[in-house]
Motif scaffolding. Structure first.
Motif, PDB file in Angstrom:
ATOM      1  N   ALA B  58       1.077  -0.943  -0.112  1.00 12.65           N
ATOM      2  CA  ALA B  58       0.007   0.089  -0.233  1.00 12.65           C
ATOM      3  C   ALA B  58       0.898   1.204  -0.116  1.00 12.65           C
ATOM      4  CB  ALA B  58      -0.950   0.110   1.250  1.00 12.65           C
ATOM      5  N   VAL B  59       2.080   1.252   0.931  1.00  4.46           N
ATOM      6  CA  VAL B  59       2.726   2.517   0.792  1.00  4.46           C
ATOM      7  C   VAL B  59       3.465   2.602  -0.608  1.00  4.46           C
ATOM      8  CG1 VAL B  59       4.854   3.343   1.931  1.00  4.46           C
ATOM      9  CG2 VAL B  59       3.167   1.951   3.321  1.00  4.46           C
ATOM     10  N   GLY B  60       3.955   1.422  -1.209  1.00  4.94           N
ATOM     11  CA  GLY B  60       4.462   1.699  -2.440  1.00  4.94           C
ATOM     12  C   GLY B  60       3.606   2.063  -3.496  1.00  4.94           C
ATOM     13  N   ALA B  61       2.489   1.618  -3.323  1.00  9.28           N
ATOM     14  CA  ALA B  61       1.527   2.156  -4.550  1.00  9.28           C
ATOM     15  C   ALA B  61       1.327   3.706  -4.311  1.00  9.28           C
ATOM     16  CB  ALA B  61       0.123   1.256  -4.292  1.00  9.28           C
ATOM     17  N   LEU B  62       1.045   4.343  -2.920  1.00  7.12           N
ATOM     18  CA  LEU B  62       1.005   5.344  -2.582  1.00  7.12           C
ATOM     19  C   LEU B  62       2.150   6.410  -2.920  1.00  7.12           C
ATOM     20  CD1 LEU B  62      -0.627   5.351   0.773  1.00  7.12           C
ATOM     21  CD2 LEU B  62      -1.797   6.162  -1.272  1.00  7.12           C
ATOM     22  N   ILE B  63       3.300   6.094  -2.794  1.00  6.24           N
ATOM     23  CA  ILE B  63       4.539   6.482  -3.383  1.00  6.24           C
ATOM     24  C   ILE B  63       4.462   6.778  -4.721  1.00  6.24           C
ATOM     25  CG2 ILE B  63       7.041   6.393  -3.553  1.00  6.24           C
ATOM     26  CD1 ILE B  63       6.928   5.055  -0.822  1.00  6.24           C
ATOM     27  N   ALA B  64       4.004   5.464  -5.521  1.00  2.85           N
ATOM     28  CA  ALA B  64       4.057   5.816  -6.943  1.00  2.85           C
ATOM     29  C   ALA B  64       2.736   6.735  -7.385  1.00  2.85           C
ATOM     30  CB  ALA B  64       3.477   4.450  -7.380  1.00  2.85           C
ATOM     31  N   ALA B  65       1.721   6.644  -6.527  1.00  5.61           N
ATOM     32  CA  ALA B  65       0.657   7.580  -6.830  1.00  5.61           C
ATOM     33  C   ALA B  65       0.974   8.934  -6.854  1.00  5.61           C
ATOM     34  CB  ALA B  65      -0.621   7.252  -5.971  1.00  5.61           C
ATOM     35  N   LEU B  70       2.745  14.462 -10.955  1.00  5.12           N
ATOM     36  CA  LEU B  70       3.715  15.208 -11.731  1.00  5.12           C
ATOM     37  C   LEU B  70       3.802  15.289 -12.990  1.00  5.12           C
ATOM     38  CD1 LEU B  70       6.343  15.161  -8.779  1.00  5.12           C
ATOM     39  CD2 LEU B  70       4.701  16.803  -8.960  1.00  5.12           C
ATOM     40  N   ALA B  71       3.839  13.831 -13.334  1.00  5.31           N
ATOM     41  CA  ALA B  71       3.888  13.375 -14.606  1.00  5.31           C
ATOM     42  C   ALA B  71       2.494  14.143 -15.606  1.00  5.31           C
ATOM     43  CB  ALA B  71       3.886  11.954 -14.877  1.00  5.31           C
ATOM     44  N   VAL B  72       1.452  13.906 -15.060  1.00  2.00           N
ATOM     45  CA  VAL B  72       0.239  14.265 -15.507  1.00  2.00           C
ATOM     46  C   VAL B  72       0.268  15.782 -15.802  1.00  2.00           C
ATOM     47  CG1 VAL B  72      -2.572  14.727 -15.209  1.00  2.00           C
ATOM     48  CG2 VAL B  72      -1.212  12.754 -14.524  1.00  2.00           C
ATOM     49  N   LEU B  73       0.678  16.792 -14.725  1.00  3.83           N
ATOM     50  CA  LEU B  73       0.809  18.159 -14.757  1.00  3.83           C
ATOM     51  C   LEU B  73       1.958  18.350 -15.952  1.00  3.83           C
ATOM     52  CD1 LEU B  73       0.909  19.044 -11.073  1.00  3.83           C
ATOM     53  CD2 LEU B  73      -1.125  19.333 -12.887  1.00  3.83           C
ATOM     54  N   PHE B  74       3.091  18.088 -15.604  1.00  2.00           N
ATOM     55  CA  PHE B  74       4.164  17.928 -16.931  1.00  2.00           C
ATOM     56  C   PHE B  74       3.451  17.915 -18.302  1.00  2.00           C
ATOM     57  CE2 PHE B  74       7.782  16.739 -19.281  1.00  2.00           C
ATOM     58  CZ  PHE B  74       8.649  17.880 -19.368  1.00  2.00           C
ATOM     59  N   GLN B  75       2.508  16.778 -18.438  1.00  2.00           N
ATOM     60  CA  GLN B  75       2.176  16.532 -19.905  1.00  2.00           C
ATOM     61  C   GLN B  75       1.158  17.519 -20.359  1.00  2.00           C
ATOM     62  OE1 GLN B  75       3.786  14.690 -21.802  1.00  2.00           O
ATOM     63  NE2 GLN B  75       5.066  13.592 -20.564  1.00  2.00           N
ATOM     64  N   SER B  82      -3.215  13.222 -24.659  1.00  2.00           N
ATOM     65  CA  SER B  82      -3.402  11.605 -24.822  1.00  2.00           C
ATOM     66  C   SER B  82      -2.171  11.119 -23.701  1.00  2.00           C
ATOM     67  CB  SER B  82      -2.788  11.117 -26.144  1.00  2.00           C
ATOM     68  OG  SER B  82      -1.545  11.472 -26.537  1.00  2.00           O
ATOM     69  N   GLN B  83      -0.971  11.902 -23.657  1.00  2.00           N
ATOM     70  CA  GLN B  83      -0.091  11.117 -22.520  1.00  2.00           C
ATOM     71  C   GLN B  83      -0.333  11.457 -21.143  1.00  2.00           C
ATOM     72  OE1 GLN B  83       4.079  12.015 -23.000  1.00  2.00           O
ATOM     73  NE2 GLN B  83       4.008  11.242 -25.190  1.00  2.00           N
ATOM     74  N   SER B  84      -1.117  12.652 -21.024  1.00  2.00           N
ATOM     75  CA  SER B  84      -1.321  12.981 -19.775  1.00  2.00           C
ATOM     76  C   SER B  84      -2.680  11.992 -19.121  1.00  2.00           C
ATOM     77  CB  SER B  84      -1.914  14.477 -19.547  1.00  2.00           C
ATOM     78  OG  SER B  84      -2.913  14.564 -20.399  1.00  2.00           O
ATOM     79  N   ARG B  85      -3.380  11.782 -20.198  1.00  2.00           N
ATOM     80  CA  ARG B  85      -4.584  10.690 -20.014  1.00  2.00           C
ATOM     81  C   ARG B  85      -3.955   9.544 -19.391  1.00  2.00           C
ATOM     82  NH1 ARG B  85      -7.702  12.656 -23.891  1.00  2.00           N
ATOM     83  NH2 ARG B  85      -6.821  11.243 -25.420  1.00  2.00           N
ATOM     84  N   HIS B  86      -2.804   9.199 -20.222  1.00  2.00           N
ATOM     85  CA  HIS B  86      -2.203   7.714 -19.917  1.00  2.00           C
ATOM     86  C   HIS B  86      -1.790   7.876 -18.370  1.00  2.00           C
ATOM     87  CE1 HIS B  86       0.703   4.420 -20.262  1.00  2.00           C
ATOM     88  NE2 HIS B  86       1.363   5.437 -19.900  1.00  2.00           N
ATOM     89  N   TYR B  87      -1.042   8.993 -18.192  1.00  2.00           N
ATOM     90  CA  TYR B  87      -0.449   8.886 -16.584  1.00  2.00           C
ATOM     91  C   TYR B  87      -1.705   9.088 -15.678  1.00  2.00           C
ATOM     92  CZ  TYR B  87       4.064   9.423 -18.447  1.00  2.00           C
ATOM     93  OH  TYR B  87       5.331   9.134 -19.122  1.00  2.00           O
TER      94      TYR B  87
END
Lengths: 250, 784
Positions: B58-65, B70-75, B82-87
């Motif tokens: 759960a912690v690992g998944a939260l870290i990834a989340a 950031l990746a969404v915002l960057f895209q 489409s890339q932001s949707r992917h992230y």
């Protein structure tokens, strides 16, 4: 005797005979699926398990060409090694997908190399494989027997009903029940010999039946023991599979 | 002395024996105790480790989340949507993973650790099932509710794999009157199965649907159908209700671990009898359903209905047997036969349906899949005679029931028995038992508890054909999802949401130790929320005369099915032997545009098409520049309308998605035209070598620039003939032709019409032969 690997069942597998592969899948597919689900511990869904069971057999197809019976590996151990290989391959693939890079999975041959990290099958697993073999023999007998004969066998041996109960249920005499049962028993002995020979690599595999009280030599005195042992192995197999199925769900 | 010695020795032996037994017993006891302790420790460790592992995950998944936004915002900043949707999707997945891991760590493992895993069954098993079975959108996303003339759309059903949309609709008053005039009873609601090219349906899907449509027609279930430029739809009566898997879940949810009580068993036996009644009618119509499973059986309005005709196959079909079906309900023997490459008409499809019916009955009794096939043990409470019926239905092919009627007879005997638990297998009609006595008892109207079984009501007679429809709705028809305010369907839909709400309530209640009470209440709540279609145990009591009528009708249906299957099989085999010894092929001529002037040719073609039921035909444009001739498009559509032919390989004038087949055809024919015999032989060789195709329709524009020449190359079913059964030259001309003279030879007499086919084994079409390369003139048949 273990089969001749060039002409027997393994030979048919090597020759990619689809019927032989289907037979293997039908007999051991459920065992492999259950084992994979147990190892996966809920992290892999039923569809993936189904795919992986098939992948396991595909991996078996690769391994079968280089199989050397002199290594002394039991058939059940061999199957398990391949199932484990498939599972670890699946997890490696998933991890690689997550990381965006892959770790090269272990080669299949490495699993059979001396000193390899072989899976250590427990007694339950060996019993499950033996159960699958007995189940396969029973199915063959079912296909070849008259319906009433087989039903007598099912009620007497697999369900453990008494001769009187079965006779009453079918509206016939106990003597008739005994005659019908004897016919199926003889056939089952022959089929068991064939099935075990088919899925055996060495004496260890062949002795499995005797170790579990199943005597293949026709002997009136041991008929009752034979029935009891077959019934017990089969019931245990059915219960084990049900347990594995429910464990994998829960 | 001697006696004393013997006594002492005996005593000593006895003491040793007792000591040995005590030691062995003690050792066993200690062993069992240690084993139990180990099992307990293993159980505790397993769940404790599970908690830790899940928390870490759960912690690992939260870290990834945390990283993914950031990746969404960057895209988004870069304008790459489409890339932001992917992230964004990945972020949702990670949050889902974290929630699932937290659930397992905080609830699942702790509860299982203390032996309360059963509390989670509802959340982990029933709720996902309910959610998965939730209906689709209520109405078309776009377009008016009156998209279909004469109908008002009120809801939708989940779409199956056919590519069609399924709409529930109410006929308008005018339409109701029209239907009532045409059929014995007009349904209050209908299902419209619609393939809309603009909404993503494709032509091959429409072509494939032809088989289901044909089956539905044979059963008299199609109220009407229509094909326009961009849409194809047909209308069938709507069957509302719950499917058997849902029904079984509720019944077993209420029952204890021992299984259904007597009333419950009575009910499910009634359902099974209803299913067999329907199957007898399918088989009598020469059809094999091929996908009998609980989710395809709807219980509603006091009757059982069988839905999803997607895999329906004619029993006499000459297609190769496939392994399609649903695991656990599909006979493994069928898979084995399919792997041998046998043809459908070479096996008895009836028996495969009966296996599935047995598996459904097993499911109803056990509420689990028959995972062991014919060796699956019935462990729950069940009369011995009913177990016997399950086994007999799932037995090996030779031992299985021979017909649906035979199995139905046995089921009815169980239903009619005074005490089903006292009924022995030996008493069943199929065992030559008390059949007569049972029937006599039924006729005499003797009182008994099982008499009150929920026998399914006969379906309304929507049909005006000899074969009366038992019941059916289109593929994947499940529960209604109405747009309208009130109604039965709304009740069903709200049940789904009620289930979710209750499940969520349960989830929260577990935290305050209220789970037991909630679980106890839940089945009752489900019943309360259930629509009135689900009326278990209160179905009309079968009268003796009615049961007798059912027995008779089942027997008659079985006889009819046998006779028809024989005729159809003989027909298929007769066709297979039609290659003429002199090598000349029968030639048919058909003017598709002017069929009114050449009905005899059309008869022949229709007959051929019916015999080629399930035929896989490749369409191949000939010549160096494949034509997109509109004449041919019209012709191909006409061909498809003629019979259940699967046109694959190439669509009308367009390359289909089946590139591989298309490439095979092109490789064989090269750039040759249809008159090139060498190329034709290459195509036939390709067919004979085991292509997925049964025939090729090879066409090109004729020299006159107005018509199309086509050559049909067909192998027989077992690919044994040198040439096909039929080689045809079709001419599609736009100009009207003069009426043929009476002296002109007609291809009709030798080609039996579908109506006459049932009474005799037909000869192959024996039209006057014409050279294949001749561009024959159309209209040579007599005017009718």
């Amino acid at each position: 005797m273990p089969q001749d690997l060039s002409t027997g069942f393994i030979g048919r597998l090597r020759a990619r005979d689809p019927k032989a592969w289907f037979e293997l899948w039908e007999t051991f597919g459920p065992v492999l699926s259950a084992q994979l689900r147990r190892w996966g511990r809920g992290r892999i869904g039923p569809e993936t398990v189904q795919d992986m069971s098939q992948e396991t057999l595909a991996a078996l197809a690769q391994a079968i060409d280089s199989h050397d019976p002199s290594r002394g590996v039991r058939f059940s151990t061999w199957l398990l090694a391949i199932a484990r290989y498939t599972l670890s391959d699946e997890f490696d693939r998933r991890n690689a997908q997550k990381r965006g890079e892959g770790r090269k999975p272990v080669e299949l041959d490495e699993l059979f190399a001396p000193g390899a990290d072989m899976p250590s099958p427990d007694e339950d697993y060996h019993r499950l494989v033996l159960g699958a073999k007995v189940d396969a023999a029973v199915r063959r007998v079912e296909r070849e027997s008259e319906f009433l004969d087989f039903e007598v066998f099912r009620m007497r041996v697999l369900e453990g009903q008494s001769g009187v109960q079965v006779a009453t249920s079918l509206g016939t005499s106990e003597a008739t029940i005994s005659r019908r049962l004897a016919r199926v028993r003889d056939n089952l002995r022959a089929q068991l010999a064939e099935v075990v020979g088919q899925y055996s690599f060495g004496p260890d595999d062949l002795e499995d039946l005797a170790r579990n009280g199943i005597d293949l030599s026709p002997n009136k005195a041991s008929d009752a023991l034979f029935d009891e042992a077959v019934g017990e192995v089969h019931r245990r197999y059915v219960a084990q599979r049900a347990l594995l199925d429910s464990a994998s769900r829960g | 002395m001697f006696l004393l010695g013997a006594l002492a020795l005996g005593l000593g032996v006895a003491l040793v024996w007792v000591a040995f037994r005590v030691t062995v017993g003690t050792a066993k006891g200690i062993g069992a105790l240690v084993g139990g302790l180990f099992a307990l420790v293993r159980h505790i460790l397993r769940h404790l480790i599970g908690i830790v592992v899940e928390l870490v995950r759960a912690v690992g998944a939260l870290i990834a989340a945390l990283l993914l936004p950031l990746a969404v915002l960057f895209q988004v900043g870069r304008g790459r949507w489409s890339q932001s949707r992917h992230y964004g999707t990945a972020l949702t997945d990670e949050l889902g993973n974290a929630a699932a891991a937290l659930y397992r760590a905080t609830l699942a493992h702790p509860l299982k650790l203390v032996g309360l895993g059963g509390l989670l069954e509802g959340v982990e098993q029933r709720v996902p099932e309910v959610m998965a079975a939730a209906p689709g959108p209520d109405a078309p996303k776009a377009g008016p509710k009156k998209a279909f003339d004469g109908y008002v759309i009120t809801g939708s059903l989940p779409a199956g794999g056919s590519g069609a949309k399924l709409w529930i609709a109410r006929p308008t008053e005018a339409k109701q009157a029209a239907l009532a005039a045409q059929f014995a009873a007009a349904p209050a609601e209908v299902v419209i199965k619609s393939f809309d090219l603009a909404a993503g349906s494709t032509l091959p899907q429409i072509v494939r649907e032809n088989r289901a449509l044909e089956a539905a027609r044979r059963l008299g279930l199609v109220l009407e159908h229509q094909m326009t430029q961009d849409r194809f739809h047909y209308v069938m009566p709507y069957v509302a209700g719950a499917d058997l898997s849902e029904v079984a879940r509720r019944m077993h949810g209420r029952a204890g671990p021992e299984g259904l009580d007597e009333a419950g068993l009575r009910t499910v036996t009634g359902y099974a009898a209803g299913l067999l009644d329907i199957l007898a009618r399918f088989h009598a119509a020469g059809l094999w359903h091929k996908d009998i499973k609980p989710s395809n059986i709807i219980v509603g309005e006091g009757r059982v209905e069988l839905v999803d005709l997607g895999l329906v196959t004619p029993l006499a079909s000459a297609m190769t047997l496939t392994t399609h079906g649903t695991e656990y309900y599909r006979d493994p023997e069928m898979v084995r036969l399919a792997m041998r490459g046998v043809k459908v008409h070479e096996v008895d499809g009836v028996k495969f349906d009966l296996y599935s019916a047995g598996a459904v009955l097993y499911f109803l009794i056990e509420h689990s899949f028959p995972a062991h096939g014919s060796l699956s043990a019935v462990t729950k409470r069940c009369p011995e005679a009913l177990r016997w019926i399950v086994r007999r239905a799932m037995a090996s092919l030779d031992s299985r029931y021979g017909s649906a009627g035979e199995m139905l007879h046995d089921l009815l005997a169980v239903v009619a028995a005074k005490d089903a638990f006292a009924l022995r297998p030996a008493d069943l009609p199929s065992m030559g038992g008390r059949a007569v006595e049972v029937e006599r008892a039924v006729a005499a109207g003797e009182p008994n508890s099982w008499r009150q079984a929920s026998m399914p009501r006969p379906s309304p007679a929507y049909v005006h054909q000899p074969v009366h429809a038992a019941a059916a709705a289109p593929a994947s028809a499940r529960r209604p999802a109405p747009v309208g305010a009130a109604g039965e369907s709304r009740g069903k839909r709200s049940t789904g949401w009620a289930g979710v709400a209750i499940a969520l309530g349960l989830f929260m209640a577990m935290l305050v130790l209220g789970a037991f009470a909630m679980l106890w209440v839940m089945p009752a709540r489900f019943d309360g929320g259930s629509s009135r279609h689900m009326v278990e145990g209160s179905w009309p009591m079968p009268t003796p005369a009615r049961t007798q009528r059912q027995l008779e009708s089942a027997q008659a249906a079985v006889e009819a099915a046998r006779e028809e299957a024989e005729v159809l099989r003989a027909q298929a085999l007769g066709l297979a032997g039609s290659t003429r010894a002199d090598g000349e092929m029968p030639i048919l001529r058909l003017d598709p545009k002017r069929e009114g002037r050449n009905p005899a040719a059309l008869d022949v073609a229709r007959d051929a098409a019916q015999r080629f039921d399930g035929f896989a035909l490749g369409l191949l444009p000939g010549g160096p520049s494949p034509s997109r001739s509109p004449e041919f498009a019209a012709f191909a559509e006409r061909l498809v309308e003629l019979g259940p032919i699967d046109v694959i390989g190439v669509e009308y004038g367009r390359t289909s998605d089946n590139i591989e087949l298309w490439a095979q055809l092109r490789a064989a024919a090269g750039l040759s035209g249809v008159r090139d015999d060498a190329a034709a032989e290459r195509l036939v060789a390709m067919l004979r070598e085991g292509s997925d195709l049964d025939g090729v329709l090879w066409y090109e524009p004729a020299a006159d620039g107005k018509s199309v020449e086509a050559r049909l190359l067909v192998t027989d079913r077992s690919h044994q003939s040198i040439w096909g059964l039929l080689q045809a030259v079709w001419i599609a001309e736009s100009a009207p032709r003069p009426a043929p003279t009476s002296a002109a030879p007609s291809p009709a007499p030798a080609a039996p019409s579908p109506a006459s086919a049932a009474s005799s084994v037909p000869k192959p079409p024996a039209a006057p032969p014409l050279p294949a390369s001749t561009s024959a003139k159309a209209g040579s048949g007599p005017r009718r």
